[in-house]
Design a protein around this motif. Structure first.
Motif, mmCIF file in Angstrom:
data_model
loop_
_atom_site.group_PDB
_atom_site.id
_atom_site.type_symbol
_atom_site.label_atom_id
_atom_site.label_comp_id
_atom_site.label_asym_id
_atom_site.label_seq_id
_atom_site.Cartn_x
_atom_site.Cartn_y
_atom_site.Cartn_z
ATOM 1 N N VAL A 102 0.876 -1.111 -0.019
ATOM 2 C CA VAL A 102 0.027 0.188 -0.067
ATOM 3 C C VAL A 102 0.962 1.277 -0.001
ATOM 4 C CG1 VAL A 102 -1.880 1.339 1.259
ATOM 5 C CG2 VAL A 102 -1.952 -1.106 1.130
ATOM 6 N N MET A 103 1.909 1.386 0.841
ATOM 7 C CA MET A 103 2.791 2.451 0.978
ATOM 8 C C MET A 103 3.408 2.794 -0.574
ATOM 9 S SD MET A 103 2.506 3.771 3.639
ATOM 10 C CE MET A 103 0.729 3.417 3.661
ATOM 11 N N SER B 20 4.497 5.361 -5.578
ATOM 12 C CA SER B 20 4.629 5.007 -7.153
ATOM 13 C C SER B 20 3.333 5.969 -7.830
ATOM 14 C CB SER B 20 4.639 3.768 -7.446
ATOM 15 O OG SER B 20 3.315 3.231 -7.058
ATOM 16 N N GLU B 21 2.220 6.028 -7.387
ATOM 17 C CA GLU B 21 1.310 6.802 -7.843
ATOM 18 C C GLU B 21 1.749 8.271 -8.027
ATOM 19 O OE1 GLU B 21 -3.651 7.105 -7.759
ATOM 20 O OE2 GLU B 21 -2.447 7.309 -5.937
ATOM 21 N N ALA B 22 1.996 8.728 -6.967
ATOM 22 C CA ALA B 22 2.695 10.324 -7.131
ATOM 23 C C ALA B 22 3.729 10.467 -7.932
ATOM 24 C CB ALA B 22 2.864 10.590 -5.524
ATOM 25 N N ALA B 23 4.795 9.364 -7.962
ATOM 26 C CA ALA B 23 5.797 9.715 -8.786
ATOM 27 C C ALA B 23 5.327 9.746 -10.269
ATOM 28 C CB ALA B 23 6.777 8.746 -8.623
ATOM 29 N N SER C 101 1.313 -2.040 -7.803
ATOM 30 C CA SER C 101 2.026 -2.081 -6.407
ATOM 31 C C SER C 101 1.407 -3.011 -5.474
ATOM 32 C CB SER C 101 2.335 -0.650 -5.710
ATOM 33 O OG SER C 101 3.016 0.321 -6.772
ATOM 34 N N TYR C 102 -0.145 -3.015 -5.596
ATOM 35 C CA TYR C 102 -0.787 -3.825 -4.737
ATOM 36 C C TYR C 102 -0.392 -5.204 -4.801
ATOM 37 C CZ TYR C 102 -3.795 0.140 -3.446
ATOM 38 O OH TYR C 102 -4.120 1.463 -3.247
ATOM 39 N N TYR C 103 -0.010 -5.717 -6.096
ATOM 40 C CA TYR C 103 -0.017 -7.206 -6.483
ATOM 41 C C TYR C 103 1.603 -7.292 -6.672
ATOM 42 C CZ TYR C 103 -5.138 -7.198 -7.250
ATOM 43 O OH TYR C 103 -6.307 -7.112 -7.248
ATOM 44 N N HIS C 104 2.552 -6.567 -6.729
ATOM 45 C CA HIS C 104 4.013 -6.651 -7.104
ATOM 46 C C HIS C 104 4.474 -7.764 -6.239
ATOM 47 C CE1 HIS C 104 4.963 -4.116 -3.969
ATOM 48 N NE2 HIS C 104 6.311 -4.128 -4.156
#
Length: 753
Positions: free
Chosen positions: A534-535, A540-543, A558-561
């Motif tokens: 989640v973090m 990553s979304e902001a970047a 990212s949730y699934y990575h």
């Protein structure tokens, strides 16, 4: 860096092999799209042709492909209009009062001549009075001809008409004339002139009718002497002549004008020209030939024009796609699978227009507003790209202006073209960031509202009124068309997502639901990894959004990575709560195998649950081929303690890859390392965080982890700055900020003033 990266869109990973990246397939798709344009528009722009001959039986029914001028019917209408024209008459202002004055003056002069006997006077009157009347008419004819006042034909009609209706004075009247005195003539002159003027003011076709009124007029006059009344009556009858004559030339001109003003007679579009089994008469054959419906003399220019139009539409789309992507014009932005989907969207949109056009007629033209012309723009905006959707909207508006055109002798209908452009742009704006299926319905309502306003505006500009039946029908169908657009898009979206592997924003939002089986598994079995994921998603979304990449894809990816960590959760530090680290008791090589396996295991688990390829790619690529320093150095230390030569190299302690193929995968990889590094710091400071982020990015850059994606140095700087700001926001309470240097009291006071 990124000199030879594969094509990508929103995290898709491509290998430049196979039909998806074949140049021949790509150009074949655009050629096929051009053919779609050609054949879909041919029925609107090309007339049908038939191989028939005179005096043969038609094997099929032939209908008018458009509104056709019926020359034969027009000729009949022209003749009927000419026959309906009434004869034209000219009113000729003949001054008969001057003639009566002239005659009475001559009589007065002759009666006063005592040298002439009464019998001679009677003879003179018999010759002079009729001759003076004839000379008067002839003088009028000659002067009119010289002045060009009337045509020769009309003057001949005047002369013959007056001659035919000439009045003959009775013999006994000539006997009475010599008895008149000058006083009698003076009285007669006044009365006669008044009567002549009064009667000649009427339109006289038949002089006899006017002459019948003379006796009554004389009887009520001031003349009291019987002889004077009788002579006056006969002289007035003599000078009364017709003044309304048939004008042959004016009548001909009126007939010509009637023929010219006869409206064209049309055979309406769809009317039967030749029924099945009818004999082709020469007249029918001529009609078909004049309207280009015969195949014996083919005119190839319309076909050539349609071919040019189709090429322009298809080639324009191809050039736009090639040079509008982020590849600097060196390659196509989309693979052939996506181009195939684009072609299919065009076909579906054209079919919906065709269905609406099938229900249209010249009278029910407003049915065309029911066509869901915005369906293509909406699908392209959500499945491919908003910029491409805006360009395609222009093409859809061109197609709509042709397919929905019910006007004759025009190729494009501005009304439907403008309507299609407006609703398409509204659809793109309303749905390109759709995160829920309900957003599509809201977008459809927006399309309905703006489509309704557009149609209403166009009707008013065209001279219509708000409560006109045609206006109300047009507005109603436009509103229904927007709702139909939303329904069709909602139904088609799952088909395109599943068939072409498109990961739309709607699908991403659905995958981000914590109730997804894999996310529930991650949360319940590896809560530490779940929190870490989640973090990473937040970072990553902001970047990604800072550099223009797909932030939502980065978050969901990212949730699934790290979903593969659920197979061996306790071998990863974030899940080791109050327990010994298992890696302390196993060989470094085994530890390395367990660690690197989580990427491969995650991909296999995602395949099992049929997650889209872009999500799997992030799980597989977020570590790239990075080096596991800790286990490598641990292995070196063990070998050194055992006094043996290491039988391994650094390459043996690297992730298998592949390296990040997209910006999204690279950003998630950086965010993953940054989050783990920040979490490992006990009391991080701003300087430490900033240094650590720069170090992680520089390490990956030096390790060539970004060589296969198109991240630039400038974008890496933006990522570093954005991650720093986001980390400070997320871990605000844990990061220590440098203390500000206290200013002298005097300066503090000065600062506040």
């Amino acid at each position: 860096m990124a000199s030879k990266q594969p094509s990508k869109l929103s995290g898709f990973v491509y290998s430049n092999t196979g039909w998806k990246y074949s140049a021949a397939t790509r150009y074949a798709l655009f050629l096929f799209l051009g053919l779609v344009f050609y054949f879909s528009l041919s029925s609107d722009l090309l007339p049908k042709r038939y191989d028939i001959k005179v005096n043969t039986t038609s094997a099929k029914e032939i209908t008018a492909p458009k509104q056709i001028l019926d020359n034969k019917a027009k000729l009949k209408a022209q003749e009927a209009a000419a026959e309906a024209v009434q004869n034209k008459y000219a009113i000729i202002p003949i001054r008969a009062d001057s003639l009566i004055t002239l005659l009475l003056d001559r009589i007065d002069s002759l009666n006063q001549d005592d040298l002439i006997s009464q019998s001679d006077k009677i003879g003179i009157y018999k010759d002079v009075i009729p001759q003076r009347a004839n000379d008067f008419v002839q003088s009028f004819i000659n002067s009119s001809r010289s002045a060009g006042t009337y045509s020769d034909t009309l003057l001949e009609e005047i002369q013959s008409g007056i001659a035919e209706q000439a009045y003959t004075i009775p013999e006994e009247t000539y006997i009475k004339i010599p008895r008149l005195t000058s006083q009698d003539i003076i009285e007669m002159k006044q009365v006669a002139r008044e009567i002549v003027i009064k009667l000649m003011n009427d339109q006289i076709v038949d002089a006899q009718t006017a002459r019948a009124k003379v006796a009554e007029q004389v009887s009520v006059s001031s003349l009291s002497q019987r002889t004077a009344r009788e002579v006056t009556q006969e002289l007035v009858r003599l000078v009364i002549m017709p003044n309304k004559f048939f004008d042959e030339e004016a009548t001909k001109e009126a007939k010509v004008e009637a023929r010219e003003n006869t409206p064209d007679v049309f055979i309406e579009q769809g009317d039967v020209l030749v029924a099945k089994g009818d004999v082709i008469t020469p007249e029918l054959y001529t009609l078909l030939d004049e309207n280009g419906l015969l195949s014996n003399e083919v005119n190839y220019w319309p076909q050539f024009g349609l071919l040019l139009l189709s090429v322009m539409l298809s080639a324009g789309l191809m050039v736009f796609i090639r040079y509008s992507g982020g590849t600097g014009g060196s390659g196509f932005k989309y693979n052939n699978s996506q181009l195939l989907m684009l072609v299919l969207v065009f076909i579906i949109t054209i079919i919906t227009m065709r269905l609406a056009a099938f229900l249209q007629t010249d009278v029910r033209y407003y049915v065309g507003f029911l066509a869901p012309v915005a369906i293509g723009a909406m699908l392209i905006a959500m499945l491919l790209d908003m910029t491409l959707a805006y360009f395609c909207s222009i093409l859809f508006s061109v197609l709509a202006s042709i397919i929905l055109n019910v006007q004759q002798n025009t190729v494009f209908d501005f009304t439907f073209g403008f309507f299609a452009l407006v609703v398409s742009y509204v659809a793109i704006f309303a749905t390109h960031r759709a995160g829920q299926r309900s957003t599509l319905l809201k977008g459809g309502i927006m399309v309905s509202l703006f489509g309704t306003v557009t149609v209403f505006m166009l009707k008013l500009l065209g001279g219509g009124v708000w409560n006109d039946t045609q206006t109300l029908y047009s507005v109603g169908f436009a509103f229904a068309g927007g709702l139909l657009t939303a329904v069709l898009v909602i139904g088609l979206m799952p088909f395109f997502e599943a068939t072409f592997g498109i990961l739309s924003a709607l699908k991403l939002v659905e995958l981000s639901n914590p109730n997804h089986p894999l996310l529930r598994k991650l949360l319940t079995e590896t809560p530490g990894t779940y929190h870490h994921s989640v973090m990473v998603g937040n970072l990553s979304e902001a970047a990604a959004e800072a550099i223009g990449a797909d932030g939502l894809l980065c978050r969901v990816g990212s949730y699934y990575h790290d979903i593969g960590k659920t197979k061996r959760p306790f071998y990863f530090i974030e899940n080791q709560n109050n327990m010994e680290n298992p890696h302390d008791s196993i060989e470094p090589a085994l530890s390395k195998s367990i660690i690197v396996a989580h990427a491969r295991d995650g991909v296999e688990m995602q395949k099992e649950y049929k997650l889209p390829k872009p999500i799997r790619d992030i799980a597989e690529q977020h570590h790239g081929t990075t080096f596991l320093h800790y286990f490598y150095h641990k292995a070196l230390k063990i070998a050194e303690e055992k006094g043996v030569t290491p039988d391994f190299t650094e390459e043996d302690f690297r992730y298998p890859g592949p390296k990040a193929q997209s910006k999204e995968a690279a950003v998630v990889g950086i965010a993953d390392s940054v989050e783990a590094a920040v979490r490992s710091l006990r009391k991080p400071t701003v300087v430490q965080v900033e240094t650590m982020i720069e170090k992680i990015i520089k390490s990956r850059l030096d390790d060539h982890q970004f060589d296969e994606c198109d991240l630039t140095i400038k974008e890496l700087d933006i990522i570093a700055r954005t991650l720093k700001e986001t980390v400070m926001g997320i871990f605000h309470s844990r990061i220590e900020y440098p203390e500000e240097v206290k200013k002298p009291k005097k300066e503090e006071g000065a600062a506040t003033t």
